[in-house]
Design a protein around this motif. Structure first.
Motif, PDB file in Angstrom:
ATOM      1  N   GLY A  24      14.210 -66.335  62.553  1.00 44.94           N
ATOM      2  CA  GLY A  24      14.760 -64.815  62.564  1.00 44.94           C
ATOM      3  C   GLY A  24      13.942 -63.888  62.043  1.00 44.94           C
ATOM      4  N   LYS A  25      12.750 -64.293  61.895  1.00 50.04           N
ATOM      5  CA  LYS A  25      11.798 -63.279  61.469  1.00 50.04           C
ATOM      6  C   LYS A  25      10.383 -63.222  62.149  1.00 50.04           C
ATOM      7  CE  LYS A  25      13.177 -63.488  56.280  1.00 50.04           C
ATOM      8  NZ  LYS A  25      12.735 -63.072  54.922  1.00 50.04           N
ATOM      9  N   SER A  40      12.855 -73.090  69.519  1.00 52.73           N
ATOM     10  CA  SER A  40      14.358 -72.750  69.830  1.00 52.73           C
ATOM     11  C   SER A  40      15.054 -72.501  68.585  1.00 52.73           C
ATOM     12  CB  SER A  40      14.790 -74.078  70.412  1.00 52.73           C
ATOM     13  OG  SER A  40      14.041 -74.152  71.775  1.00 52.73           O
ATOM     14  N   GLY A  41      15.829 -71.430  68.854  1.00 53.42           N
ATOM     15  CA  GLY A  41      16.723 -71.125  67.590  1.00 53.42           C
ATOM     16  C   GLY A  41      16.039 -70.144  66.515  1.00 53.42           C
ATOM     17  N   GLU A  57      22.938 -65.892  60.187  1.00 54.29           N
ATOM     18  CA  GLU A  57      22.006 -64.921  60.253  1.00 54.29           C
ATOM     19  C   GLU A  57      21.111 -65.441  61.420  1.00 54.29           C
ATOM     20  OE1 GLU A  57      20.712 -61.251  57.566  1.00 54.29           O
ATOM     21  OE2 GLU A  57      20.454 -63.181  56.739  1.00 54.29           O
ATOM     22  N   VAL A  58      21.081 -64.720  62.647  1.00 55.18           N
ATOM     23  CA  VAL A  58      19.910 -65.271  63.142  1.00 55.18           C
ATOM     24  C   VAL A  58      18.832 -64.370  63.475  1.00 55.18           C
ATOM     25  CG1 VAL A  58      19.809 -65.658  65.956  1.00 55.18           C
ATOM     26  CG2 VAL A  58      21.875 -66.081  64.984  1.00 55.18           C
ATOM     27  N   LEU A  59      19.134 -63.090  63.198  1.00 55.29           N
ATOM     28  CA  LEU A  59      17.964 -62.302  63.009  1.00 55.29           C
ATOM     29  C   LEU A  59      17.946 -61.452  61.608  1.00 55.29           C
ATOM     30  CD1 LEU A  59      18.106 -59.917  66.468  1.00 55.29           C
ATOM     31  CD2 LEU A  59      16.689 -62.248  65.876  1.00 55.29           C
ATOM     32  N   ARG A  60      16.817 -61.616  61.041  1.00 56.80           N
ATOM     33  CA  ARG A  60      16.805 -61.259  59.602  1.00 56.80           C
ATOM     34  C   ARG A  60      15.719 -60.251  59.173  1.00 56.80           C
ATOM     35  NH1 ARG A  60      16.221 -66.026  55.892  1.00 56.80           N
ATOM     36  NH2 ARG A  60      14.799 -66.934  57.393  1.00 56.80           N
ATOM     37  N   SER A  74      15.432 -64.723  72.040  1.00 56.77           N
ATOM     38  CA  SER A  74      16.315 -64.463  72.973  1.00 56.77           C
ATOM     39  C   SER A  74      17.427 -63.641  72.591  1.00 56.77           C
ATOM     40  CB  SER A  74      16.975 -65.773  73.982  1.00 56.77           C
ATOM     41  OG  SER A  74      15.909 -66.390  74.449  1.00 56.77           O
ATOM     42  N   THR A  75      17.871 -63.663  71.249  1.00 61.57           N
ATOM     43  CA  THR A  75      18.920 -62.863  70.692  1.00 61.57           C
ATOM     44  C   THR A  75      18.394 -61.358  70.462  1.00 61.57           C
ATOM     45  OG1 THR A  75      19.996 -64.716  69.537  1.00 61.57           O
ATOM     46  CG2 THR A  75      20.241 -62.587  68.653  1.00 61.57           C
ATOM     47  N   PHE A  76      17.287 -61.344  70.061  1.00 60.65           N
ATOM     48  CA  PHE A  76      16.625 -59.912  69.877  1.00 60.65           C
ATOM     49  C   PHE A  76      16.336 -59.429  71.128  1.00 60.65           C
ATOM     50  CE2 PHE A  76      12.395 -57.749  69.189  1.00 60.65           C
ATOM     51  CZ  PHE A  76      12.918 -56.657  68.542  1.00 60.65           C
ATOM     52  N   LEU A  77      15.949 -60.078  72.133  1.00 60.25           N
ATOM     53  CA  LEU A  77      15.750 -59.392  73.567  1.00 60.25           C
ATOM     54  C   LEU A  77      17.003 -59.064  73.893  1.00 60.25           C
ATOM     55  CD1 LEU A  77      13.012 -59.552  74.962  1.00 60.25           C
ATOM     56  CD2 LEU A  77      14.019 -61.256  76.467  1.00 60.25           C
ATOM     57  N   ARG A  78      18.232 -59.515  73.798  1.00 59.25           N
ATOM     58  CA  ARG A  78      19.464 -59.204  74.155  1.00 59.25           C
ATOM     59  C   ARG A  78      19.977 -58.174  73.221  1.00 59.25           C
ATOM     60  NH1 ARG A  78      22.450 -62.622  77.599  1.00 59.25           N
ATOM     61  NH2 ARG A  78      24.343 -61.963  76.410  1.00 59.25           N
ATOM     62  N   CYS A  79      19.515 -57.653  72.315  1.00 65.60           N
ATOM     63  CA  CYS A  79      19.850 -56.666  71.328  1.00 65.60           C
ATOM     64  C   CYS A  79      19.185 -55.419  71.991  1.00 65.60           C
ATOM     65  CB  CYS A  79      19.444 -57.051  69.911  1.00 65.60           C
ATOM     66  SG  CYS A  79      20.520 -58.190  69.145  1.00 65.60           S
TER      67      CYS A  79
END
Length: 261
Positions: free
Chosen positions: A233-234, A47-48, A26-29, A52-57
């Motif tokens: 992720g929070k 980092s991690g 789980e990367v975003l929680r 960036s994942t949230f931005l891409r979502c």
């Protein structure tokens, strides 16, 4: 910075309980975030942490596993039909994404196109604007980012900072409601960082809605309306730059910022 209060009556971006996992990790929680029109939100974190994942979502470069993201009251990637939530077609998603500009770590300019051609590509090819209109707009934007003198140059003839400024002009060329910046200075030599941050500060002063993932604490302090600190992720902490950067409350935020301040 300009007074933005008149543009901040309703959220332009509304993310609720966003979850995302890669290969079971789980990367975003459960991310919750609202961004109002004209607001500059800077996301900090190690980092991690999922930044960036949230931005891409937000612009559907990544799908989410749970939750929802709305931009300008449209749910990204989905629509309701007969009381059911259905995924949008690729074409419909592309239309949603066309309202959202994005500036990446790597500049992603087309190497075989000149600066001008790079900037007009999406307005003409995706949005169907006339070439003359697109060229006029591109020239104005390139002047705004200080790149008028390189209008006929190719990316290989530009420094990293110059390429990133062209990438910003390209993102602006589609007249987006929102621009996402994913660590836009991380690939630059230190002496080139300032020119890109100056361009971004100018956009902030002009009321451009921006979500910026960065490690540039000075930019966050000077240009952000709100700072978000993410870890694991929070969202761990959020508030004004004075609250989060100058007087962080969470031990994890304090530990992270101690490396920069």
């Amino acid at each position: 910075m300009m007074d933005k209060t008149t543009n901040m009556q309703k959220p332009l971006v509304h993310a609720h309980n966003v979850h995302k996992a890669f290969h079971g990790i789980e990367v975003l929680r459960g991310i919750d975030l609202e961004v109002r029109s004209g607001e500059v939100v800077v996301i900090l974190g190690p980092s991690g942490s999922g930044k960036s994942t949230f931005l891409r979502c937000i612009n559907r470069l990544e799908t989410i596993d749970k939750g929802s993201i709305f931009v300008d009251e449209q749910q990204i990637g989905y629509k309701y039909k007969n009381d059911r939530l259905l995924p949008l077609s690729d074409r419909a998603i592309a239309k949603q994404r066309s309202q959202i500009g994005m500036v990446f770590q790597q500049f992603n300019l087309y190497p075989h196109m000149t600066v001008l051609q790079n900037v007009i590509e999406a307005p003409v090819g995706v949005h169907g604007r006339s070439k003359s209109e697109a060229v006029e707009t591109a020239k104005e934007l390139l002047a705004k980012v200080g790149m008028s003198h390189k209008i006929n140059a190719y990316p290989r003839q530009l420094s990293g900072g110059q390429q990133q400024r062209v990438a910003i002009a390209r993102a602006l060329a589609v007249k987006p409601k929102l621009i996402l910046f994913d660590e836009p200075t991380s690939a630059l030599d230190p002496e080139l960082v300032g020119e890109v941050l100056t361009t971004m500060r100018s956009l902030a002063d002009q009321g451009q809605t921006m979500i910026v993932v960065t490690h540039e604490i000075g930019f966050a302090r000077e240009a952000a309306d709100r700072v978000i600190f993410m870890d694991g992720g929070k969202v761990v902490e959020e508030g004004t730059p004075e609250e989060v950067i100058e007087n962080p409350q969470h031990p994890r935020t304090r530990s992270f910022l101690s490396r920069f301040i």
